[in-house]
Design a protein around this motif. Structure first.
Motif, PDB file in Angstrom:
ATOM      1  N   ALA A  37       0.831  -1.196   0.000  1.00 51.70           N
ATOM      2  CA  ALA A  37       0.000   0.000   0.000  1.00 51.70           C
ATOM      3  C   ALA A  37       0.867   1.247   0.000  1.00 51.70           C
ATOM      4  O   ALA A  37       1.874   1.321   0.688  1.00 51.70           O
ATOM      5  N   LYS A  38       0.467   2.238  -0.793  1.00 52.39           N
ATOM      6  CA  LYS A  38       1.211   3.484  -0.876  1.00 52.39           C
ATOM      7  C   LYS A  38       0.629   4.501   0.098  1.00 52.39           C
ATOM      8  O   LYS A  38      -0.550   4.510   0.389  1.00 52.39           O
ATOM      9  N   THR A  39       1.500   5.373   0.612  1.00 51.71           N
ATOM     10  CA  THR A  39       1.071   6.417   1.526  1.00 51.71           C
ATOM     11  C   THR A  39       0.370   7.520   0.750  1.00 51.71           C
ATOM     12  O   THR A  39       0.920   8.078  -0.192  1.00 51.71           O
ATOM     13  N   LEU A  40      -0.850   7.818   1.158  1.00 47.96           N
ATOM     14  CA  LEU A  40      -1.617   8.850   0.486  1.00 47.96           C
ATOM     15  C   LEU A  40      -1.208  10.224   1.006  1.00 47.96           C
ATOM     16  O   LEU A  40      -0.966  10.408   2.194  1.00 47.96           O
ATOM     17  N   VAL A  41      -1.109  11.200   0.129  1.00 50.60           N
ATOM     18  CA  VAL A  41      -0.753  12.559   0.506  1.00 50.60           C
ATOM     19  C   VAL A  41      -1.845  13.497   0.040  1.00 50.60           C
ATOM     20  O   VAL A  41      -2.597  13.210  -0.883  1.00 50.60           O
ATOM     21  N   LYS A  42      -1.916  14.642   0.706  1.00 48.59           N
ATOM     22  CA  LYS A  42      -2.893  15.641   0.310  1.00 48.59           C
ATOM     23  C   LYS A  42      -2.455  16.319  -0.991  1.00 48.59           C
ATOM     24  O   LYS A  42      -1.268  16.461  -1.248  1.00 48.59           O
ATOM     25  N   PRO A  43      -3.387  16.733  -1.832  1.00 46.04           N
ATOM     26  CA  PRO A  43      -3.001  17.410  -3.075  1.00 46.04           C
ATOM     27  C   PRO A  43      -2.293  18.725  -2.788  1.00 46.04           C
ATOM     28  O   PRO A  43      -2.604  19.417  -1.819  1.00 46.04           O
ATOM     29  N   GLN A  44      -1.347  19.062  -3.628  1.00 44.16           N
ATOM     30  CA  GLN A  44      -0.563  20.280  -3.451  1.00 44.16           C
ATOM     31  C   GLN A  44      -1.404  21.491  -3.842  1.00 44.16           C
ATOM     32  O   GLN A  44      -1.856  21.628  -4.974  1.00 44.16           O
ATOM     33  N   ARG A  45      -1.598  22.391  -2.885  1.00 42.93           N
ATOM     34  CA  ARG A  45      -2.476  23.546  -3.105  1.00 42.93           C
ATOM     35  C   ARG A  45      -1.732  24.712  -3.758  1.00 42.93           C
ATOM     36  O   ARG A  45      -2.240  25.393  -4.615  1.00 42.93           O
ATOM     37  N   ARG A  46      -0.504  24.984  -3.326  1.00 39.34           N
ATOM     38  CA  ARG A  46       0.222  26.138  -3.837  1.00 39.34           C
ATOM     39  C   ARG A  46       1.555  25.685  -4.409  1.00 39.34           C
ATOM     40  O   ARG A  46       2.168  24.745  -3.899  1.00 39.34           O
ATOM     41  N   PRO A  47       2.039  26.350  -5.450  1.00 39.68           N
ATOM     42  CA  PRO A  47       3.351  25.986  -5.980  1.00 39.68           C
ATOM     43  C   PRO A  47       4.448  26.351  -4.994  1.00 39.68           C
ATOM     44  O   PRO A  47       4.410  27.397  -4.351  1.00 39.68           O
ATOM     45  N   GLY A  48       5.447  25.449  -4.880  1.00 41.62           N
ATOM     46  CA  GLY A  48       6.570  25.690  -3.990  1.00 41.62           C
ATOM     47  C   GLY A  48       6.373  25.160  -2.594  1.00 41.62           C
ATOM     48  O   GLY A  48       7.317  25.119  -1.809  1.00 41.62           O
ATOM     49  N   ILE A  49       5.156  24.759  -2.225  1.00 48.58           N
ATOM     50  CA  ILE A  49       4.893  24.226  -0.886  1.00 48.58           C
ATOM     51  C   ILE A  49       4.785  22.718  -0.989  1.00 48.58           C
ATOM     52  O   ILE A  49       3.951  22.204  -1.734  1.00 48.58           O
ATOM     53  N   PRO A  50       5.619  21.974  -0.287  1.00 44.97           N
ATOM     54  CA  PRO A  50       5.553  20.507  -0.386  1.00 44.97           C
ATOM     55  C   PRO A  50       4.241  19.994   0.175  1.00 44.97           C
ATOM     56  O   PRO A  50       3.672  20.576   1.098  1.00 44.97           O
ATOM     57  N   PRO A  51       3.722  18.916  -0.385  1.00 41.42           N
ATOM     58  CA  PRO A  51       2.454  18.373   0.114  1.00 41.42           C
ATOM     59  C   PRO A  51       2.617  17.799   1.510  1.00 41.42           C
ATOM     60  O   PRO A  51       3.635  17.206   1.849  1.00 41.42           O
ATOM     61  N   GLU A  52       1.586  17.981   2.311  1.00 41.88           N
ATOM     62  CA  GLU A  52       1.597  17.455   3.668  1.00 41.88           C
ATOM     63  C   GLU A  52       1.072  16.032   3.654  1.00 41.88           C
ATOM     64  O   GLU A  52       0.015  15.759   3.088  1.00 41.88           O
ATOM     65  N   PRO A  53       1.800  15.123   4.284  1.00 39.30           N
ATOM     66  CA  PRO A  53       1.299  13.748   4.343  1.00 39.30           C
ATOM     67  C   PRO A  53       0.050  13.668   5.197  1.00 39.30           C
ATOM     68  O   PRO A  53      -0.079  14.355   6.200  1.00 39.30           O
ATOM     69  N   ALA A  54      -0.869  12.836   4.750  1.00 31.74           N
ATOM     70  CA  ALA A  54      -2.115  12.665   5.493  1.00 31.74           C
ATOM     71  C   ALA A  54      -1.833  12.018   6.839  1.00 31.74           C
ATOM     72  O   ALA A  54      -1.035  11.097   6.950  1.00 31.74           O
ATOM     73  N   ALA A  55      -2.473  12.534   7.868  1.00 30.36           N
ATOM     74  CA  ALA A  55      -2.265  11.991   9.209  1.00 30.36           C
ATOM     75  C   ALA A  55      -2.800  10.572   9.269  1.00 30.36           C
ATOM     76  O   ALA A  55      -3.931  10.312   8.850  1.00 30.36           O
ATOM     77  N   PRO A  56      -2.012   9.624   9.766  1.00 35.33           N
ATOM     78  CA  PRO A  56      -2.485   8.240   9.837  1.00 35.33           C
ATOM     79  C   PRO A  56      -3.641   8.105  10.808  1.00 35.33           C
ATOM     80  O   PRO A  56      -3.673   8.757  11.859  1.00 35.33           O
ATOM     81  N   LEU A  57      -4.597   7.299  10.439  1.00 40.57           N
ATOM     82  CA  LEU A  57      -5.746   7.069  11.296  1.00 40.57           C
ATOM     83  C   LEU A  57      -5.331   6.184  12.466  1.00 40.57           C
ATOM     84  O   LEU A  57      -4.778   5.104  12.274  1.00 40.57           O
ATOM     85  N   GLN A  58      -5.581   6.653  13.667  1.00 36.52           N
ATOM     86  CA  GLN A  58      -5.209   5.909  14.863  1.00 36.52           C
ATOM     87  C   GLN A  58      -6.412   5.128  15.366  1.00 36.52           C
ATOM     88  O   GLN A  58      -7.476   5.707  15.609  1.00 36.52           O
ATOM     89  N   ARG A  59      -6.214   3.861  15.526  1.00 34.51           N
ATOM     90  CA  ARG A  59      -7.250   3.019  16.118  1.00 34.51           C
ATOM     91  C   ARG A  59      -6.930   2.888  17.605  1.00 34.51           C
ATOM     92  O   ARG A  59      -6.068   2.102  18.006  1.00 34.51           O
ATOM     93  N   LEU A  60      -7.621   3.668  18.408  1.00 31.38           N
ATOM     94  CA  LEU A  60      -7.323   3.735  19.829  1.00 31.38           C
ATOM     95  C   LEU A  60      -8.035   2.659  20.631  1.00 31.38           C
ATOM     96  O   LEU A  60      -7.717   2.478  21.807  1.00 31.38           O
ATOM     97  N   HIS A  61      -8.985   1.957  20.033  1.00 27.79           N
ATOM     98  CA  HIS A  61      -9.752   0.931  20.743  1.00 27.79           C
ATOM     99  C   HIS A  61      -9.418  -0.445  20.171  1.00 27.79           C
ATOM    100  O   HIS A  61      -9.280  -0.605  18.955  1.00 27.79           O
ATOM    101  N   THR A  62      -9.312  -1.409  21.048  1.00 29.89           N
ATOM    102  CA  THR A  62      -9.103  -2.805  20.659  1.00 29.89           C
ATOM    103  C   THR A  62     -10.152  -3.655  21.353  1.00 29.89           C
ATOM    104  O   THR A  62     -10.240  -3.658  22.591  1.00 29.89           O
ATOM    105  N   ALA A  63     -10.942  -4.351  20.561  1.00 27.18           N
ATOM    106  CA  ALA A  63     -11.958  -5.269  21.092  1.00 27.18           C
ATOM    107  C   ALA A  63     -11.468  -6.693  20.893  1.00 27.18           C
ATOM    108  O   ALA A  63     -11.171  -7.098  19.764  1.00 27.18           O
TER     109      ALA A  63
END
Length: 756
Positions: A400-426
Motif C-alpha cells: 500500500a502506498k502512503t496517500l498525501v494531500k493534493p498540493q495547493r500552492r506551488p513551492g509548498i511541499p504536500p503534507e502527508p495525510a495523518a495516519p488514522l489511529q485506532r485507539l480501541h481494541t476489542a
C-alpha cells in the motif's frame, strides 16, 4: 534449592508440550498457571526464572528444539511484564536472543521482532510494558498513551448450560472485585518506581503515602509517572539512568507530600526487598449471544458508550447503523464527539429558511446553539470518496502506498495525510464448539458488509478474535439433536486443528474443553467472593495478552435454490462444514414415487456435481459428474495442519447398484474430491436438506441446488464493481483492487499461528 525447583518446573512444562508428561490428562494446562503463581508469591525469584528461561531458549536453539522456543518466549515475556525489577543484563540477553530469531521463518521471526521491539523499550524505560498493559486494559485516561482495550466473552445459551454460564460470570466478578481505577493507578505508580529504582525504592512508605492521598492527588502523580515513562520509552536516544533520575524526583515528591513519610524516610528501604505488584485482570464482559447483530451493537457501544438514559433504548430495539448514529448524536455526552451526518442543505447561513433568521442578542447563546445543530437532515448514500477511506483501511499491506494531500500552492511541499489511529481494541472470545464459530462467521460477514455501506468501526477499532472450546457433559435439547448426527470430537474440529498447529494452544487452551464444565459443576465455597486466583479468568487473560498470531480460516459463501420457483434463493456463509441429506417426502403421491424409485435405483437421489478440481499447478480444471447419492459432507477444516486451508474436502456417499445371481442389491461407496468451488443440483428436482456448520438451527429444507465458493471480501467486491465501469478488461484486477484482500478470512488468534 529455589533455582533447582524452578528449573524442574520449567522442564516439566516442556515435557507437557511434547505430550510426555505422566500427569493425568485432566490436570494438563495447570503447569504454566502454577509456575506463574509460584513466582507471584515470591516476586524476588522473577530474576531466577528469567535467567533459567533464557538459558533454556539458548539450549533449544542450539539443539534444534524449535517447538520449545515459542512456549519459552511467551513464558519469558509474561514473567518480565509482571516482574518488579529485572536487571539490564538479563533484558539484554533476552533482547539479543529475540534478534537471532529474525533469521528463522514465520512465526519465529514475527514473534521475535515483536518481542525485540518491546524489550528494547523496556530496557530504556523499565516498567513500560506493565504500564501500557494496565492503562489499556483498564481504560485509564492518559494523554501520552490513549489506547483502550476490552474483552467480550460470547457464549451461545443454546450450546452452554446455565450452570456453566453462571460459573463463568462468578469467576469474572471474583477476579475484578477489587480493581478500582484508583487501585490500578496506584499499581502503575508503584511498579514504575520499583522497576526503575530497584531495591532502593521504599515500597511500604510509597504504598502508605498513596493510600492516604485523595484520589485527585493519586491521579496527578499517575499522570506524572505515565508521562515520564512514555517520554523515555518513545525517545530513541533516551538513557536508562536519566529515566531513573526523573522517576526518583517524582518518588521523593510523593513520599514528602504527606506526614506519613516521616515513618519511612526516602532513603530507607524495608528489609523485605523487592515486592510484587499485582497485574490486574483485564476488563471483561460476558454476553449471551441471543441476537444476530448483537456483536456489532456491543462494538458500537464500546467505542461510544451511551449514558444510562440511552442504554435501554439502544438495547431494546433492532437498530441499524444509521439509527445507532442518530441515537448517539442525541445523547448529551456525545455532542462534542459525534461524527457528521450528510444532509441536503449547503451549510451556508444565507441558504437557511427565513423562519430560521433571528437577530443575535446578548442573551441568545442557547438560541444560536440550537439553531446551528442542523438535526433532522436527510441522509444520502455514501459517496465514492467517503467509501475510499474504508477501502484504504482494507489494504494496509506492504504494497500500500502512503496517500498525501493534493498540493495547493506551488513551492509548498504536500503534507502527508495523518495516519488514522485506532485507539480501541476489542478482543472477542468465543466459548463453545464449531457451531458458535459458524455464528461468528455469519456476524463477521454481516459486519464487513455493513462497513462497506458506511464506515464506522473499521477506522476506529482493532478487532481480535479468540476461541476457547467448551464441551458440556450434559447438553440441552439442541445439543442433543446435533450430537445425534455429529460426534463430540467432530464438534471441535477447529480446536483440534489449532492444537495440532500450535502446541502451546493445545497445552493451555484445548485443555479447558472439559475443565470448564468440570469446574462449573464443583460445589462453590462459602467464601467464593474472596477468591484471589480464579483459574479460568487468569487463563483467558493470559490467552488474550500473549495470543497475537492469527490463523486465518476461509469463509465460504453458499447460495441455496429451492424447489418452489416463487421462493427467492437464500444466501449464507459457513466456516467448518456443509452437510446435505435426502429429504423425506411429505405428500402421498411423492412418497409412492419415491418408494418405486428406491426399489429400482436404491435409496438416495440423482445429483449432478460440477466442481473445479484442485491441482498442483493451481490451474482451474472444471469437471462434471453424475451419481446417485444419499448425501454429502463438505469439510473446510483439513485433518492435517500441512494441508491448504482454502480447500474443501467433499465426501460423497454414492449408491451403486449390483446385479448378481441372488438378485439386485445396493452398496454405499465413499467418494472424495477436493475443490474450492462446487455446484450441486438434483437432477429430478427431488428436494434435499442442507445443514451449515453442524447447527440444526441453520437447516434449509426443500433444496434442489447449492452453489459453494470462497466468500469474497465485501470491500473488494465494491471496488471491483467500480473499477469494471472504467476498465476495458473486465476480468483482471487493476488499480487499488490489486492491493486489496480478495477472500474473506476469519482470523483466530493463537500463540504461534501456523509454524512453517
Amino acid at each position: 534449592e529455589v533455582e533447582s525447583d524452578i528449573l524442574r518446573r520449567v522442564r516439566t512444562l516442556l515435557r507437557e508440550v511434547d505430550g510426555h508428561h505422566p500427569a493425568c490428562q485432566c490436570d494438563r494446562g495447570m503447569l504454566r498457571w502454577t509456575l506463574h503463581k509460584k513466582i507471584d508469591q515470591n516476586p524476588s525469584n522473577s530474576s531466577i526464572l528469567v535467567r533459567i528461561l533464557v538459558k533454556e531458549l539458548e539450549r533449544a536453539e542450539r539443539g534444534d528444539f524449535r517447538h520449545y522456543i515459542i512456549p519459552l518466549l511467551h513464558t519469558l515475556m509474561y514473567t518480565l511484564i509482571k516482574a518488579p525489577c529485572i536487571s539490564d543484563e538479563l533484558c539484554g540477553r533476552a533482547y539479543n536472543f529475540c534478534k537471532k530469531l529474525l533469521t528463522l521463518p514465520k512465526p519465529f521471526c514475527t514473534i521475535g521482532l515483536d518481542y525485540a521491539i518491546r524489550l528494547k523499550t523496556e530496557r530504556t524505560a523499565p516498567g513500560t510494558l506493565y504500564q501500557r498493559m494496565v492503562i489499556s486494559e483498564q481504560s485509564l485516561k492518559s494523554d501520552p498513551y490513549p489506547y483502550q482495550e476490552k474483552i467480550f466473552i460470547f457464549a451461545d445459551p443454546e450450546l452452554l448450560s446455565e450452570v456453566i454460564c453462571n460459573a463463568l460470570v462468578t469467576d469474572m466478578e471474583a477476579a475484578q472485585v477489587s480493581q478500582s481505577p484508583r487501585a490500578c493507578m496506584c499499581y502503575v505508580i508503584i511498579h514504575a518506581m520499583q522497576a526503575a529504582l530497584g531495591e532502593g525504592c521504599n515500597i511500604t512508605g510509597l504504598k502508605n503515602s498513596l493510600q492516604d492521598m485523595p484520589t485527585s492527588d493519586v491521579e496527578h502523580w499517575f499522570q506524572q509517572v505515565v508521562a515520564a515513562v512514555e517520554c523515555a520509552g518513545n525517545r530513541a536516544s533516551a538513557d536508562r539512568g536519566q529515566h531513573a533520575v526523573r522517576l526518583e524526583k517524582i518518588y521523593h515528591a510523593v513520599l514528602s507530600s504527606l506526614q506519613a513519610a516521616s515513618l519511612f524516610p526516602p532513603g530507607a528501604a524495608p528489609l523485605g526487598g523487592l515486592q510484587g505488584t499485582p497485574l490486574p485482570n483485564p476488563s471483561m464482559s460476558f454476553h449471551l449471544w441471543t441476537e444476530d447483530d448483537q456483536l456489532w451493537k456491543e462494538l458500537v457501544l464500546f467505542i461510544h458508550p451511551v449514558s444510562h438514559s440511552c442504554e435501554p433504548y439502544c438495547l431494546s430495539q433492532d437498530l441499524d447503523n444509521f439509527e445507532i448514529q442518530d441515537m448517539i448524536s442525541d445523547c448529551e455526552c456525545y455532542k462534542q464527539t459525534r461524527f457528521s451526518v450528510l444532509s441536503t442543505d449547503s451549510g451556508i447561513e444565507r441558504d437557511l429558511p427565513a423562519a430560521a433568521e433571528e437577530p443575535f442578542g446578548p442573551c441568545s447563546t442557547e438560541t444560536e446553539q440550537s439553531r446551528l445543530q442542523r438535526k433532522g437532515g436527510i441522509k444520502k448514500k455514501t459517496s465514492p470518496l467517503q467509501s475510499m477511506a474504508f477501502l484504504q483501511a482494507g489494504c494496509n499491506g506492504p504494497g500500500a502506498k502512503t496517500l498525501v494531500k493534493p498540493q495547493r500552492r506551488p513551492g509548498i511541499p504536500p503534507e502527508p495525510a495523518a495516519p488514522l489511529q485506532r485507539l480501541h481494541t476489542a478482543r472477542i472470545v468465543l466459548l463453545g464448539d464449531d457451531r458458535i464459530l459458524g455464528r461468528l462467521a455469519q456476524a463477521y460477514h454481516s459486519l464487513r458488509k455493513r462497513e462497506t455501506r458506511r464506515v464506522f468501526l473499521t477506522l476506529r477499532l482493532n478487532l481480535q478474535f479468540y476461541y476457547i472450546p467448551v464441551m458440556t457433559g450434559q447438553p440441552n435439547t439442541l445439543a442433543v439433536a446435533d450430537h445425534a448426527a455429529t460426534g463430540k470430537e467432530e464438534l471441535c474440529e477447529v480446536a483440534r486443528y489449532l492444537g495440532r498447529a500450535d502446541l502451546w494452544y493445545e497445552s493451555n487452551i484445548n485443555t479447558l474443553c472439559h475443565m470448564i464444565p468440570k469446574l462449573a459443576t464443583m460445589p462453590s465455597s462459602p467464601s467464593k467472593h474472596l477468591v484471589t486466583d480464579p483459574f479460568i479468568t487468569d487463563v483467558i487473560a493470559y490467552y488474550v495478552r500473549m495470543g497475537t498470531q492469527p490463523v486465518c480460516f476461509q469463509v465460504y459463501a453458499v447460495k441455496i435454490f429451492f424447489n418452489d420457483p416463487a421462493q427467492e434463493p437464500a444466501e449464507d456463509v459457513f466456516l467448518t462444514e456443509l452437510h446435505t441429506q435426502v429429504q423425506e417426502s411429505i405428500f402421498p403421491r411423492e412418497l409412492s414415487m419415491t418408494k418405486k424409485k428406491t426399489t429400482l435405483d436404491g435409496p438416495g437421489i440423482d445429483l449432478t456435481i460440477t466442481y473445479r478440481k484442485v491441482v498442483v499447478s493451481n490451474r482451474a480444471k472444471e469437471q462434471k459428474i453424475s451419481l446417485h447419492s444419499t448425501g454429502l459432507v463438505m469439510k473446510a477444516i483439513p485433518t492435517d495442519e500441512a494441508e491448504d486451508l482454502v480447500c474443501l474436502n467433499v465426501n460423497i456417499t454414492e449408491i451403486v447398484r449390483i446385479n448378481n445371481l441372488s438378485g439386485r442389491s445396493f452398496s454405499a461407496v465413499a467418494n472424495r474430491l477436493r475443490t474450492r468451488s462446487i455446484k450441486i443440483k438434483s437432477t429430478e428436482q427431488r428436494p434435499f436438506t442442507v445443514c451449515l456448520d453442524k447447527d440444526s438451527r441453520r437447516t434449509y429444507r426443500n433444496v434442489i441446488s447449492v452453489e459453494v465458493s470462497p466468500c469474497l471480501e465485501p470491500s473488494y467486491c465494491l471496488q471491483k464493481t467500480r473499477t469494471m465501469k472504467f476498465s476495458l478488461n473486465k476480468t483482471e484486477d487493476v488499480g487499488l483492487v490489486k492491493c486489496m484482500p480478495k477472500s474473506l478470512l476469519l482470523p483466530i488468534n493463537t500463540f504461534a499461528g501456523i509454524i512453517q
